[in-house]
Write a protein that holds these residues in place. Sequence first.
Motif, PDB file in Angstrom:
ATOM      1  N   LYS A  60      -1.114   4.075  11.259  1.00 16.00           N
ATOM      2  CA  LYS A  60       0.275   3.646  11.363  1.00 16.00           C
ATOM      3  C   LYS A  60       0.439   2.194  11.802  1.00 16.00           C
ATOM      4  O   LYS A  60       1.334   1.515  11.348  1.00 16.00           O
ATOM      5  CB  LYS A  60       1.033   4.581  12.286  1.00 16.00           C
ATOM      6  CG  LYS A  60       1.190   5.940  11.649  1.00 16.00           C
ATOM      7  CD  LYS A  60       2.224   6.748  12.342  1.00 16.00           C
ATOM      8  CE  LYS A  60       2.400   8.062  11.612  1.00 16.00           C
ATOM      9  NZ  LYS A  60       3.724   8.578  11.717  1.00 16.00           N
ATOM     10  N   ARG A 103       4.023   2.658  10.218  1.00 11.68           N
ATOM     11  CA  ARG A 103       4.199   3.102   8.831  1.00 11.68           C
ATOM     12  C   ARG A 103       4.746   4.528   8.824  1.00 11.68           C
ATOM     13  O   ARG A 103       4.136   5.426   9.383  1.00 11.68           O
ATOM     14  CB  ARG A 103       2.876   3.076   8.088  1.00 11.68           C
ATOM     15  CG  ARG A 103       2.247   1.715   8.041  1.00 11.68           C
ATOM     16  CD  ARG A 103       0.889   1.804   7.405  1.00 11.68           C
ATOM     17  NE  ARG A 103       0.030   0.783   7.924  1.00 11.68           N
ATOM     18  CZ  ARG A 103      -0.880   0.149   7.197  1.00 11.68           C
ATOM     19  NH1 ARG A 103      -1.029   0.443   5.941  1.00 11.68           N
ATOM     20  NH2 ARG A 103      -1.639  -0.770   7.747  1.00 11.68           N
ATOM     21  N   GLU A 104       5.886   4.698   8.191  1.00 10.33           N
ATOM     22  CA  GLU A 104       6.565   5.984   8.255  1.00 10.33           C
ATOM     23  C   GLU A 104       6.966   6.577   6.914  1.00 10.33           C
ATOM     24  O   GLU A 104       7.060   7.779   6.786  1.00 10.33           O
ATOM     25  CB  GLU A 104       7.843   5.859   9.104  1.00 10.33           C
ATOM     26  CG  GLU A 104       7.603   5.498  10.545  1.00 10.33           C
ATOM     27  CD  GLU A 104       6.953   6.607  11.347  1.00 10.33           C
ATOM     28  OE1 GLU A 104       7.036   7.788  10.958  1.00 10.33           O
ATOM     29  OE2 GLU A 104       6.343   6.283  12.376  1.00 10.33           O
ATOM     30  N   LEU A 105       7.272   5.758   5.918  1.00 13.34           N
ATOM     31  CA  LEU A 105       7.911   6.242   4.705  1.00 13.34           C
ATOM     32  C   LEU A 105       7.297   5.574   3.494  1.00 13.34           C
ATOM     33  O   LEU A 105       7.049   4.367   3.510  1.00 13.34           O
ATOM     34  CB  LEU A 105       9.419   5.908   4.786  1.00 13.34           C
ATOM     35  CG  LEU A 105      10.304   6.261   3.617  1.00 13.34           C
ATOM     36  CD1 LEU A 105      10.437   7.772   3.485  1.00 13.34           C
ATOM     37  CD2 LEU A 105      11.688   5.640   3.822  1.00 13.34           C
ATOM     38  N   THR A 106       7.044   6.351   2.433  1.00  5.05           N
ATOM     39  CA  THR A 106       6.587   5.761   1.179  1.00  5.05           C
ATOM     40  C   THR A 106       7.685   5.930   0.133  1.00  5.05           C
ATOM     41  O   THR A 106       8.402   6.934   0.124  1.00  5.05           O
ATOM     42  CB  THR A 106       5.280   6.415   0.678  1.00  5.05           C
ATOM     43  OG1 THR A 106       5.484   7.819   0.535  1.00  5.05           O
ATOM     44  CG2 THR A 106       4.139   6.164   1.635  1.00  5.05           C
ATOM     45  N   GLU A 131       0.861  -1.185   0.000  1.00  8.03           N
ATOM     46  CA  GLU A 131       0.000   0.000   0.000  1.00  8.03           C
ATOM     47  C   GLU A 131       0.896   1.233   0.000  1.00  8.03           C
ATOM     48  O   GLU A 131       1.834   1.327   0.779  1.00  8.03           O
ATOM     49  CB  GLU A 131      -0.896   0.008   1.234  1.00  8.03           C
ATOM     50  CG  GLU A 131      -1.865  -1.155   1.251  1.00  8.03           C
ATOM     51  CD  GLU A 131      -2.633  -1.251   2.554  1.00  8.03           C
ATOM     52  OE1 GLU A 131      -2.166  -0.750   3.588  1.00  8.03           O
ATOM     53  OE2 GLU A 131      -3.715  -1.851   2.528  1.00  8.03           O
ATOM     54  N   SER A 132       0.593   2.191  -0.879  1.00 12.61           N
ATOM     55  CA  SER A 132       1.483   3.332  -1.033  1.00 12.61           C
ATOM     56  C   SER A 132       0.998   4.566  -0.263  1.00 12.61           C
ATOM     57  O   SER A 132       1.102   5.680  -0.744  1.00 12.61           O
ATOM     58  CB  SER A 132       1.646   3.666  -2.519  1.00 12.61           C
ATOM     59  OG  SER A 132       0.393   3.975  -3.073  1.00 12.61           O
ATOM     60  N   PHE A 133       0.464   4.363   0.914  1.00 11.89           N
ATOM     61  CA  PHE A 133       0.090   5.492   1.758  1.00 11.89           C
ATOM     62  C   PHE A 133       0.340   5.118   3.202  1.00 11.89           C
ATOM     63  O   PHE A 133       0.346   3.957   3.568  1.00 11.89           O
ATOM     64  CB  PHE A 133      -1.382   5.878   1.557  1.00 11.89           C
ATOM     65  CG  PHE A 133      -2.350   4.764   1.887  1.00 11.89           C
ATOM     66  CD1 PHE A 133      -2.664   3.809   0.930  1.00 11.89           C
ATOM     67  CD2 PHE A 133      -2.933   4.666   3.132  1.00 11.89           C
ATOM     68  CE1 PHE A 133      -3.535   2.776   1.231  1.00 11.89           C
ATOM     69  CE2 PHE A 133      -3.812   3.635   3.432  1.00 11.89           C
ATOM     70  CZ  PHE A 133      -4.111   2.688   2.482  1.00 11.89           C
ATOM     71  N   VAL A 134       0.570   6.142   4.017  1.00 10.50           N
ATOM     72  CA  VAL A 134       0.870   5.896   5.425  1.00 10.50           C
ATOM     73  C   VAL A 134      -0.395   5.519   6.168  1.00 10.50           C
ATOM     74  O   VAL A 134      -0.455   4.517   6.849  1.00 10.50           O
ATOM     75  CB  VAL A 134       1.579   7.111   6.054  1.00 10.50           C
ATOM     76  CG1 VAL A 134       1.747   6.910   7.545  1.00 10.50           C
ATOM     77  CG2 VAL A 134       2.928   7.334   5.395  1.00 10.50           C
ATOM     78  N   LYS A 188       6.403  -0.092  -5.262  1.00 15.22           N
ATOM     79  CA  LYS A 188       5.794   1.017  -4.536  1.00 15.22           C
ATOM     80  C   LYS A 188       5.448   0.487  -3.153  1.00 15.22           C
ATOM     81  O   LYS A 188       4.612  -0.406  -3.026  1.00 15.22           O
ATOM     82  CB  LYS A 188       4.547   1.515  -5.251  1.00 15.22           C
ATOM     83  CG  LYS A 188       4.850   2.119  -6.597  1.00 15.22           C
ATOM     84  CD  LYS A 188       3.582   2.578  -7.291  1.00 15.22           C
ATOM     85  CE  LYS A 188       3.932   3.155  -8.643  1.00 15.22           C
ATOM     86  NZ  LYS A 188       2.750   3.606  -9.373  1.00 15.22           N
ATOM     87  N   TYR A 189       6.135   1.010  -2.146  1.00 12.39           N
ATOM     88  CA  TYR A 189       5.958   0.502  -0.791  1.00 12.39           C
ATOM     89  C   TYR A 189       5.721   1.639   0.198  1.00 12.39           C
ATOM     90  O   TYR A 189       6.210   2.749   0.016  1.00 12.39           O
ATOM     91  CB  TYR A 189       7.225  -0.216  -0.295  1.00 12.39           C
ATOM     92  CG  TYR A 189       7.658  -1.413  -1.082  1.00 12.39           C
ATOM     93  CD1 TYR A 189       6.914  -2.591  -1.064  1.00 12.39           C
ATOM     94  CD2 TYR A 189       8.839  -1.395  -1.820  1.00 12.39           C
ATOM     95  CE1 TYR A 189       7.342  -3.699  -1.764  1.00 12.39           C
ATOM     96  CE2 TYR A 189       9.274  -2.504  -2.519  1.00 12.39           C
ATOM     97  CZ  TYR A 189       8.513  -3.654  -2.490  1.00 12.39           C
ATOM     98  OH  TYR A 189       8.937  -4.753  -3.182  1.00 12.39           O
ATOM     99  N   THR A 190       5.029   1.292   1.247  1.00 15.44           N
ATOM    100  CA  THR A 190       5.097   2.049   2.477  1.00 15.44           C
ATOM    101  C   THR A 190       5.978   1.203   3.386  1.00 15.44           C
ATOM    102  O   THR A 190       5.796  -0.010   3.474  1.00 15.44           O
ATOM    103  CB  THR A 190       3.696   2.247   3.108  1.00 15.44           C
ATOM    104  OG1 THR A 190       2.902   3.002   2.200  1.00 15.44           O
ATOM    105  CG2 THR A 190       3.795   2.963   4.436  1.00 15.44           C
TER     106      THR A 190
END
Length: 147
Positions: free
Chosen positions: A23, A116-119, A17-20, A107-109
Motif C-alpha cells: 500500500k 493504494r486503495e482502489l483500481t 500500476e493496476s494492482f494494489v 488504468k490506475y490504482t
Amino acid sequence: MGVVADIALIDLAFISESFVGAKALWRMEPIKYIIYSKCEPTDVGLTSIGGNVQPITFKDDKGLLIELGPGYLHVPAVIAPGLIEKVPVKSFKTININERIEIPRGKYTIAFDGERELTVTDDVELQVEVDRSGPLLIDPQLITKRA
C-alpha cells in the motif's frame, strides 16, 4: 454527477500500476498525477513534491494538480525519512476550491493519502475536486505555541 468513490484528506495519487500490492508508495516512476489539498516543502511523502512546486496550506482557497514525468522540472522531495529524491514534474497547475477537474482516462490504482486503495479501468471517467468542508483538523504548531 457520478458516484463518490472515496475521499482523501491531503493527497490523491493516480498510479499506472493496476494492482494494489504494497500500500505505501516508495517509487515515483509509476505515479502519473497527484492532487493536493495541502502540500508544504517541510512535509514528508508525496506532499513534499507538491510543497516544493507550489506550497498550499489549509488556509489557501486552492489546491494543486501535478503531472509527474519528464519534461518540465525536477524537484527535491523527502519521500520518506532519509529518502530524498529528485522527482520529474511534467506540469502543474493550481485548482480552485470546488473546481471539478477530469483526470485523463487510464488504468490506475488510486492512492488516498499515500495508501493504494482502489483500481479503475480506462472506461471509468475520473473527476476530482478539492473542498474545505472535510473533517476538523488540529494545527499542532498553534497548539504547541499556546502550551
